[in-house]
Design a protein around this motif. Structure first.
Motif, PDB file in Angstrom:
ATOM      1  N   THR A   1       0.835  -1.057  -0.110  1.00 41.88           N
ATOM      2  CA  THR A   1      -0.018  -0.002  -0.033  1.00 41.88           C
ATOM      3  C   THR A   1       0.799   1.108  -0.135  1.00 41.88           C
ATOM      4  O   THR A   1       2.165   1.240   0.243  1.00 41.88           O
ATOM      5  CB  THR A   1      -0.774  -0.185   1.207  1.00 41.88           C
ATOM      6  OG1 THR A   1      -0.228   0.123   2.408  1.00 41.88           O
ATOM      7  CG2 THR A   1      -1.648  -1.206   1.300  1.00 41.88           C
ATOM      8  N   ARG A   2       0.156   2.360  -0.168  1.00 47.60           N
ATOM      9  CA  ARG A   2       0.784   3.838  -0.259  1.00 47.60           C
ATOM     10  C   ARG A   2       1.658   3.804   1.016  1.00 47.60           C
ATOM     11  O   ARG A   2       2.819   4.599   1.355  1.00 47.60           O
ATOM     12  CB  ARG A   2       0.052   4.937  -0.681  1.00 47.60           C
ATOM     13  CG  ARG A   2      -0.341   4.581  -2.263  1.00 47.60           C
ATOM     14  CD  ARG A   2      -1.342   6.004  -2.407  1.00 47.60           C
ATOM     15  NE  ARG A   2      -2.291   6.223  -1.587  1.00 47.60           N
ATOM     16  CZ  ARG A   2      -3.064   7.170  -1.632  1.00 47.60           C
ATOM     17  NH1 ARG A   2      -2.908   8.238  -2.234  1.00 47.60           N
ATOM     18  NH2 ARG A   2      -4.239   7.251  -0.725  1.00 47.60           N
ATOM     19  N   LEU A   3       0.902   3.298   2.343  1.00 45.92           N
ATOM     20  CA  LEU A   3       1.318   3.850   3.432  1.00 45.92           C
ATOM     21  C   LEU A   3       2.756   2.839   3.892  1.00 45.92           C
ATOM     22  O   LEU A   3       3.590   3.212   4.476  1.00 45.92           O
ATOM     23  CB  LEU A   3       0.203   3.316   4.599  1.00 45.92           C
ATOM     24  CG  LEU A   3       0.550   3.576   6.050  1.00 45.92           C
ATOM     25  CD1 LEU A   3       1.004   5.025   6.337  1.00 45.92           C
ATOM     26  CD2 LEU A   3      -0.544   3.078   7.046  1.00 45.92           C
ATOM     27  N   GLN A   4       2.539   1.419   3.289  1.00 48.47           N
ATOM     28  CA  GLN A   4       3.795   0.726   3.370  1.00 48.47           C
ATOM     29  C   GLN A   4       4.844   1.224   2.780  1.00 48.47           C
ATOM     30  O   GLN A   4       6.158   1.163   3.176  1.00 48.47           O
ATOM     31  CB  GLN A   4       3.302  -0.581   2.945  1.00 48.47           C
ATOM     32  CG  GLN A   4       2.499  -1.487   3.760  1.00 48.47           C
ATOM     33  CD  GLN A   4       2.233  -2.894   3.274  1.00 48.47           C
ATOM     34  OE1 GLN A   4       1.751  -2.739   2.156  1.00 48.47           O
ATOM     35  NE2 GLN A   4       2.011  -3.820   3.769  1.00 48.47           N
ATOM     36  N   GLU A   5       4.745   1.783   1.376  1.00 50.59           N
ATOM     37  CA  GLU A   5       5.921   2.501   0.881  1.00 50.59           C
ATOM     38  C   GLU A   5       6.317   3.475   1.420  1.00 50.59           C
ATOM     39  O   GLU A   5       7.580   3.784   1.441  1.00 50.59           O
ATOM     40  CB  GLU A   5       5.261   2.818  -0.680  1.00 50.59           C
ATOM     41  CG  GLU A   5       5.169   1.296  -1.452  1.00 50.59           C
ATOM     42  CD  GLU A   5       4.373   1.867  -2.797  1.00 50.59           C
ATOM     43  OE1 GLU A   5       3.831   2.831  -2.925  1.00 50.59           O
ATOM     44  OE2 GLU A   5       4.579   0.925  -3.578  1.00 50.59           O
ATOM     45  N   LEU A   6       5.567   4.576   2.232  1.00 50.56           N
ATOM     46  CA  LEU A   6       6.028   5.639   2.720  1.00 50.56           C
ATOM     47  C   LEU A   6       6.694   5.271   4.016  1.00 50.56           C
ATOM     48  O   LEU A   6       7.714   5.847   4.174  1.00 50.56           O
ATOM     49  CB  LEU A   6       4.780   6.503   3.123  1.00 50.56           C
ATOM     50  CG  LEU A   6       4.224   7.352   1.989  1.00 50.56           C
ATOM     51  CD1 LEU A   6       2.554   7.898   2.512  1.00 50.56           C
ATOM     52  CD2 LEU A   6       4.988   8.496   1.544  1.00 50.56           C
ATOM     53  N   LYS A   7       6.244   4.385   4.617  1.00 50.31           N
ATOM     54  CA  LYS A   7       7.104   3.894   5.981  1.00 50.31           C
ATOM     55  C   LYS A   7       8.393   3.270   5.470  1.00 50.31           C
ATOM     56  O   LYS A   7       9.527   3.416   6.278  1.00 50.31           O
ATOM     57  CB  LYS A   7       6.393   2.854   6.496  1.00 50.31           C
ATOM     58  CG  LYS A   7       6.958   2.349   7.884  1.00 50.31           C
ATOM     59  CD  LYS A   7       5.996   1.238   8.705  1.00 50.31           C
ATOM     60  CE  LYS A   7       6.688   0.638   9.815  1.00 50.31           C
ATOM     61  NZ  LYS A   7       5.910  -0.218  10.674  1.00 50.31           N
TER      62      LYS A   7
ATOM     63  N   LYS B   1      10.113   4.105   2.824  1.00 51.20           N
ATOM     64  CA  LYS B   1      11.180   5.447   2.572  1.00 51.20           C
ATOM     65  C   LYS B   1      11.417   6.221   3.693  1.00 51.20           C
ATOM     66  O   LYS B   1      12.656   6.630   3.766  1.00 51.20           O
ATOM     67  CB  LYS B   1      10.138   6.156   1.540  1.00 51.20           C
ATOM     68  CG  LYS B   1      10.851   7.274   1.008  1.00 51.20           C
ATOM     69  CD  LYS B   1      10.147   8.377  -0.249  1.00 51.20           C
ATOM     70  CE  LYS B   1      10.852   9.224  -0.647  1.00 51.20           C
ATOM     71  NZ  LYS B   1      10.102  10.146  -1.794  1.00 51.20           N
ATOM     72  N   TYR B   2      10.505   6.477   4.804  1.00 48.40           N
ATOM     73  CA  TYR B   2      10.935   7.210   5.807  1.00 48.40           C
ATOM     74  C   TYR B   2      11.234   6.477   7.260  1.00 48.40           C
ATOM     75  O   TYR B   2      11.146   7.273   8.090  1.00 48.40           O
ATOM     76  CB  TYR B   2       9.776   8.349   5.996  1.00 48.40           C
ATOM     77  CG  TYR B   2       9.572   9.129   4.712  1.00 48.40           C
ATOM     78  CD1 TYR B   2      10.761  10.383   4.658  1.00 48.40           C
ATOM     79  CD2 TYR B   2       8.516   9.136   3.979  1.00 48.40           C
ATOM     80  CE1 TYR B   2      10.359  11.308   3.575  1.00 48.40           C
ATOM     81  CE2 TYR B   2       8.417   9.858   2.737  1.00 48.40           C
ATOM     82  CZ  TYR B   2       9.334  10.827   2.626  1.00 48.40           C
ATOM     83  OH  TYR B   2       9.169  11.710   1.604  1.00 48.40           O
ATOM     84  N   CYS B   3      11.251   5.385   7.016  1.00 42.18           N
ATOM     85  CA  CYS B   3      11.645   4.584   8.112  1.00 42.18           C
ATOM     86  C   CYS B   3      10.643   4.272   9.407  1.00 42.18           C
ATOM     87  O   CYS B   3      10.578   3.098   9.917  1.00 42.18           O
ATOM     88  CB  CYS B   3      13.166   4.834   8.951  1.00 42.18           C
ATOM     89  SG  CYS B   3      14.285   4.986   7.683  1.00 42.18           S
ATOM     90  N   THR B   4       9.974   5.249   9.577  1.00 43.46           N
ATOM     91  CA  THR B   4       8.904   5.136  10.657  1.00 43.46           C
ATOM     92  C   THR B   4       7.533   5.720  10.162  1.00 43.46           C
ATOM     93  O   THR B   4       7.657   6.693   9.377  1.00 43.46           O
ATOM     94  CB  THR B   4       9.342   5.981  11.909  1.00 43.46           C
ATOM     95  OG1 THR B   4       9.396   7.414  11.902  1.00 43.46           O
ATOM     96  CG2 THR B   4      10.709   5.334  12.271  1.00 43.46           C
TER      97      THR B   4
END
Length: 306
Positions: free
Chosen positions: A14-20, A22-25
């Motif tokens: 998901t987009r949230l998983q990809e953001l996590k 990328k930004y680690c947390t």
């Protein structure tokens, strides 16, 4: 169990998983998104709904047979068996990404979040999975065939495309190559060539036609703007931003590749030439000096359960 055939559930992050990632947390991801003025809750809601859909579908599949969970990034290296049943948990792009790695296995496409995803290629919802799977395992399903393009090179590389093939530069530079369609050939310099299937004719191909029509005002745009049948036996190629010069021409910039016909491109680029399909830039063929790519209609069709 209805049968011992393996059931492959294809998902994507998901987009949230990809953001996590990328930004680690999640905290860092939230700060970044909200700093740009977006609602972070939208990403959380989408992730929650998709995760729930995965759990529900996975539980239903496990009651029917052996299940393999497969994330999108593993498609290029996974070896599907001829009797596998493949289930894709949307969006539309994931269906296209999966079909090109199959060899006639039936594909069940599920829309995990109908309120968010249009689902042109997703005829079923999560609640349908048990009934649809039963019809497939009993060979009573309806099938919609999807034509694909095939690329082969003189170096032995090959790939399939459900929507379209891109042949050109890896970055925003000009590509140099010789193009040959039938008995006609010429040297070209452009930002790349797109070859579209019937399914892909309402995507990238449509946007190219729209731009070309706005400049040239040709009637062909009206004829093709609604797209082609998904099982069409024709491919169409378009050259992006062709540049005329003393050694490059712009005559072969658009055309149809009918059955039994091929399009050939020979690279004149020392480096950074690539060929990829359906937006999968991480699974390319190199297209550098001396490489000749042949594009034609694939004999195998995708089989989308309907």
């Amino acid at each position: 169990m209805l049968q011992e055939r393996k059931l492959i559930l294809v998902t994507r992050k998901t987009r949230l998983q990809e953001l996590k990632e990328k930004y680690c947390t999640l905290g860092q991801a939230k700060f970044y998104i909200e700093h740009l003025g977006e609602r972070f809750d939208d990403y959380v809601t989408e992730d929650t709904l998709y995760s729930e859909a995965v759990k529900t579908v996975l539980a239903q599949l496990k009651q029917a047979g052996r299940v393999q969970l497969l994330e999108r990034s593993m498609l290029a290296t996974y070896l599907f068996s001829h009797d596998d049943v493949v289930i894709v948990l949307g969006q539309d792009g994931l269906v296209a990404n999966t079909l090109k790695y199959l060899k006639g296995q039936p594909l069940i496409a599920i829309n995990p979040i109908p309120d968010l995803f249009d689902g042109v290629l997703l005829p079923f919802c999560v609640a349908d999975i048990s009934d649809v799977l039963r019809t497939v395992l009993n060979n009573n399903m309806g099938i919609k065939h999807v034509s694909m393009a095939q690329v082969t090179t003189n170096l032995g590389d090959s790939l399939l495309a459900v929507n379209d093939v891109f042949i050109g530069p890896k970055s925003h530079t000009s590509a140099r190559y010789e193009i040959c369609i039938g008995e006609n050939k010429e040297q070209q310099s452009s930002s790349g060539v797109i070859v579209s299937t019937g399914l892909g004719s309402t995507g990238w191909f449509k946007s190219i036609l729209a731009g070309a029509s706005g400049i040239a005002q040709r009637p062909l745009h009206k004829q093709l703007s609604k797209g082609l049948a998904w099982d069409s036996s024709d491919l169409y190629y378009t050259v992006r931003e062709p540049f005329p010069s003393a050694v490059t021409q712009t005559n072969l910039v658009f055309g149809k590749i009918s059955n039994q016909m091929t399009l050939k491109l020979t690279s004149k680029m020392a480096e950074n030439g690539v060929i990829f399909s359906d937006g999968m830039e991480n699974d390319p063929i190199q297209f550098n000096a001396g490489t000749t790519a042949t594009i034609c209609l694939c004999k195998t069709q995708g089989r989308l359960v309907v």
